[in-house]
Design a protein around this motif. Structure first.
Motif, PDB file in Angstrom:
ATOM      1  N   ALA A 272      -8.715 -45.737 -19.247  1.00 32.44           N
ATOM      2  CA  ALA A 272      -7.702 -45.954 -18.206  1.00 32.44           C
ATOM      3  C   ALA A 272      -7.877 -47.351 -17.618  1.00 32.44           C
ATOM      4  N   ALA A 273      -6.919 -47.759 -16.798  1.00 36.33           N
ATOM      5  CA  ALA A 273      -7.043 -49.036 -16.092  1.00 36.33           C
ATOM      6  C   ALA A 273      -8.140 -48.927 -15.036  1.00 36.33           C
ATOM      7  N   PRO A 274      -8.865 -50.010 -14.767  1.00 35.28           N
ATOM      8  CA  PRO A 274      -9.909 -49.960 -13.740  1.00 35.28           C
ATOM      9  C   PRO A 274      -9.328 -49.632 -12.367  1.00 35.28           C
ATOM     10  N   ALA A 275     -10.084 -48.879 -11.591  1.00 35.29           N
ATOM     11  CA  ALA A 275      -9.663 -48.552 -10.229  1.00 35.29           C
ATOM     12  C   ALA A 275      -9.496 -49.835  -9.417  1.00 35.29           C
ATOM     13  N   ALA A 276      -8.436 -49.863  -8.610  1.00 34.17           N
ATOM     14  CA  ALA A 276      -8.143 -51.061  -7.821  1.00 34.17           C
ATOM     15  C   ALA A 276      -8.398 -50.860  -6.335  1.00 34.17           C
ATOM     16  N   ASP A 277      -8.636 -49.615  -5.908  1.00 36.77           N
ATOM     17  CA  ASP A 277      -8.888 -49.355  -4.495  1.00 36.77           C
ATOM     18  C   ASP A 277      -9.710 -48.072  -4.368  1.00 36.77           C
ATOM     19  N   VAL A 278     -10.086 -47.738  -3.137  1.00 38.24           N
ATOM     20  CA  VAL A 278     -10.952 -46.586  -2.913  1.00 38.24           C
ATOM     21  C   VAL A 278     -10.258 -45.282  -3.279  1.00 38.24           C
ATOM     22  N   ALA A 279      -8.954 -45.206  -3.042  1.00 39.83           N
ATOM     23  CA  ALA A 279      -8.215 -43.994  -3.420  1.00 39.83           C
ATOM     24  C   ALA A 279      -8.309 -43.753  -4.922  1.00 39.83           C
ATOM     25  N   ALA A 280      -8.237 -44.822  -5.703  1.00 46.48           N
ATOM     26  CA  ALA A 280      -8.365 -44.682  -7.156  1.00 46.48           C
ATOM     27  C   ALA A 280      -9.784 -44.289  -7.557  1.00 46.48           C
ATOM     28  N   LEU A 281     -10.789 -44.736  -6.785  1.00 47.12           N
ATOM     29  CA  LEU A 281     -12.162 -44.301  -7.041  1.00 47.12           C
ATOM     30  C   LEU A 281     -12.264 -42.782  -6.944  1.00 47.12           C
ATOM     31  N   HIS A 282     -11.675 -42.212  -5.908  1.00 47.62           N
ATOM     32  CA  HIS A 282     -11.686 -40.756  -5.743  1.00 47.62           C
ATOM     33  C   HIS A 282     -11.036 -40.075  -6.942  1.00 47.62           C
ATOM     34  N   GLU A 283      -9.883 -40.585  -7.349  1.00 49.59           N
ATOM     35  CA  GLU A 283      -9.143 -39.979  -8.451  1.00 49.59           C
ATOM     36  C   GLU A 283      -9.944 -40.047  -9.749  1.00 49.59           C
ATOM     37  N   GLN A 284     -10.538 -41.213 -10.034  1.00 46.01           N
ATOM     38  CA  GLN A 284     -11.276 -41.362 -11.285  1.00 46.01           C
ATOM     39  C   GLN A 284     -12.604 -40.611 -11.250  1.00 46.01           C
ATOM     40  N   ALA A 285     -13.225 -40.515 -10.095  1.00 43.66           N
ATOM     41  CA  ALA A 285     -14.464 -39.729 -10.000  1.00 43.66           C
ATOM     42  C   ALA A 285     -14.189 -38.268 -10.339  1.00 43.66           C
ATOM     43  N   ARG A 286     -13.097 -37.739  -9.847  1.00 38.68           N
ATOM     44  CA  ARG A 286     -12.753 -36.344 -10.170  1.00 38.68           C
ATOM     45  C   ARG A 286     -12.393 -36.195 -11.646  1.00 38.68           C
ATOM     46  N   ALA A 287     -11.734 -37.211 -12.216  1.00 38.88           N
ATOM     47  CA  ALA A 287     -11.399 -37.156 -13.639  1.00 38.88           C
ATOM     48  C   ALA A 287     -12.658 -37.178 -14.502  1.00 38.88           C
ATOM     49  N   LEU A 288     -13.638 -37.974 -14.096  1.00 37.87           N
ATOM     50  CA  LEU A 288     -14.911 -38.008 -14.822  1.00 37.87           C
ATOM     51  C   LEU A 288     -15.649 -36.681 -14.704  1.00 37.87           C
ATOM     52  N   LEU A 289     -15.562 -36.057 -13.545  1.00 42.08           N
ATOM     53  CA  LEU A 289     -16.209 -34.762 -13.340  1.00 42.08           C
ATOM     54  C   LEU A 289     -15.663 -33.731 -14.333  1.00 42.08           C
ATOM     55  N   ALA A 290     -14.388 -33.853 -14.672  1.00 45.64           N
ATOM     56  CA  ALA A 290     -13.769 -32.913 -15.608  1.00 45.64           C
ATOM     57  C   ALA A 290     -14.293 -33.078 -17.038  1.00 45.64           C
TER      58      ALA A 290
END
Length: 270
Positions: free
Chosen positions: A148-166
């Motif tokens: 995916a594209a690199p996270a650009a803000d803290v909200a995207a960090l939350h989203e990608q952290a949950r995606a990695l958890l999956a």
């Protein structure tokens, strides 16, 4: 019993990252350190000029020989390099479970040198993450794992952290240092919550080995805590340790490039 941690990672001749940084961190945090080498690097504070991988079969032999003798209470994984080594390490972890496993999916050095090939990224995603208790990717590493594209803000960090958890790990600490700004924000995702850890950004060029140091600090603290780690309780002291090491790093005056953090800040004489 003496709390004991294992690092499975590459070597850094300059001493600021890799196995050398991990062993220093283990010692600074009161944990006996053991190590299995996955690669030799030609490396300094100015960058990586070469990587010489250790054959997967010999990585397995190192692990079996160590674990047949020494009780390991937590394991940190760093640069594994090749898909064969990733698969070999994952197989041993699934079989032996040497304490909680902290996986720092090292892919690119601070200098920009690529340390892992595409096949190895795929092997980390499919075989290593499911046996990890905690993974600690930075923004580019998370993007590579998620394609995916690199996270650009803290909200995207939350989203990608949950995606990695999956993808299978029991917890994810997504490091937001690449985002810039006055604070460094990391996001911890577990099965029950997603939380933020914030520290003031330190203006320093002594940043060599920061990722290795944080992940090995988490492994050391997990080894000392015993049992099933409460990662939310360990992230803050681990980040406190790294913050002290970052603040004191410039005072070491090591090398002419991106110098190391000071693993023994507050321990060595001033």
């Amino acid at each position: 019993m003496t709390p004991t941690a294992l690092t499975v990672a590459g070597s850094d001749p300059s001493g600021g990252a890799g196995v050398q940084a991990d062993l220093k961190t283990f010692s600074a945090l009161g944990t006996y350190g053991t190590a299995v080498l996955t690669a030799l690097t030609a490396q300094s504070t100015r960058g990586v000029t070469g990587v010489h991988p250790v054959p997967a079969q010999f990585v397995t032999e190192q692990l079996h020989t160590l674990l047949d003798d020494v009780a390991v209470h937590a394991t940190k994984l760093g640069m594994l390099g090749s898909a064969d080594v990733v698969r070999a390490v994952a197989a041993v972890l699934a079989e032996r479970r040497p304490g909680p496993v902290v996986c720092d999916p090292v892919m690119v050095a601070t200098s920009g040198h690529r340390l892992i090939d595409d096949d190895a990224v795929a092997a980390v995603r499919t075989e290593l993450l499911p046996v990890a208790d905690l993974i600690t990717p930075n923004v580019p590493e998370a993007a590579a794992l998620l394609d995916a594209a690199p996270a650009a803000d803290v909200a995207a960090l939350h989203e990608q952290a949950r995606a990695l958890l999956a993808l299978g790990p029991r917890a994810v600490l997504l490091k937001g240092g690449h985002l810039g700004g006055p604070e460094s924000v990391d996001v911890l995702a577990t099965a029950t919550a997603t939380t933020e850890s914030r520290r003031p950004r330190i203006d320093t060029t002594a940043t060599h080995g920061t990722g290795c140091t944080l992940s090995s600090a988490l492994a050391a603290l997990a080894a000392r805590a015993g049992g099933t780690p409460d990662w939310a309780a360990l992230v803050e002291p681990a980040r406190d340790y790294l913050q002290r090491a970052l603040a004191a790093g410039a005072g070491l005056r090591i090398g002419s490039g991106s110098g190391p953090v000071h693993h023994f800040a507050g321990i060595w004489p001033a």
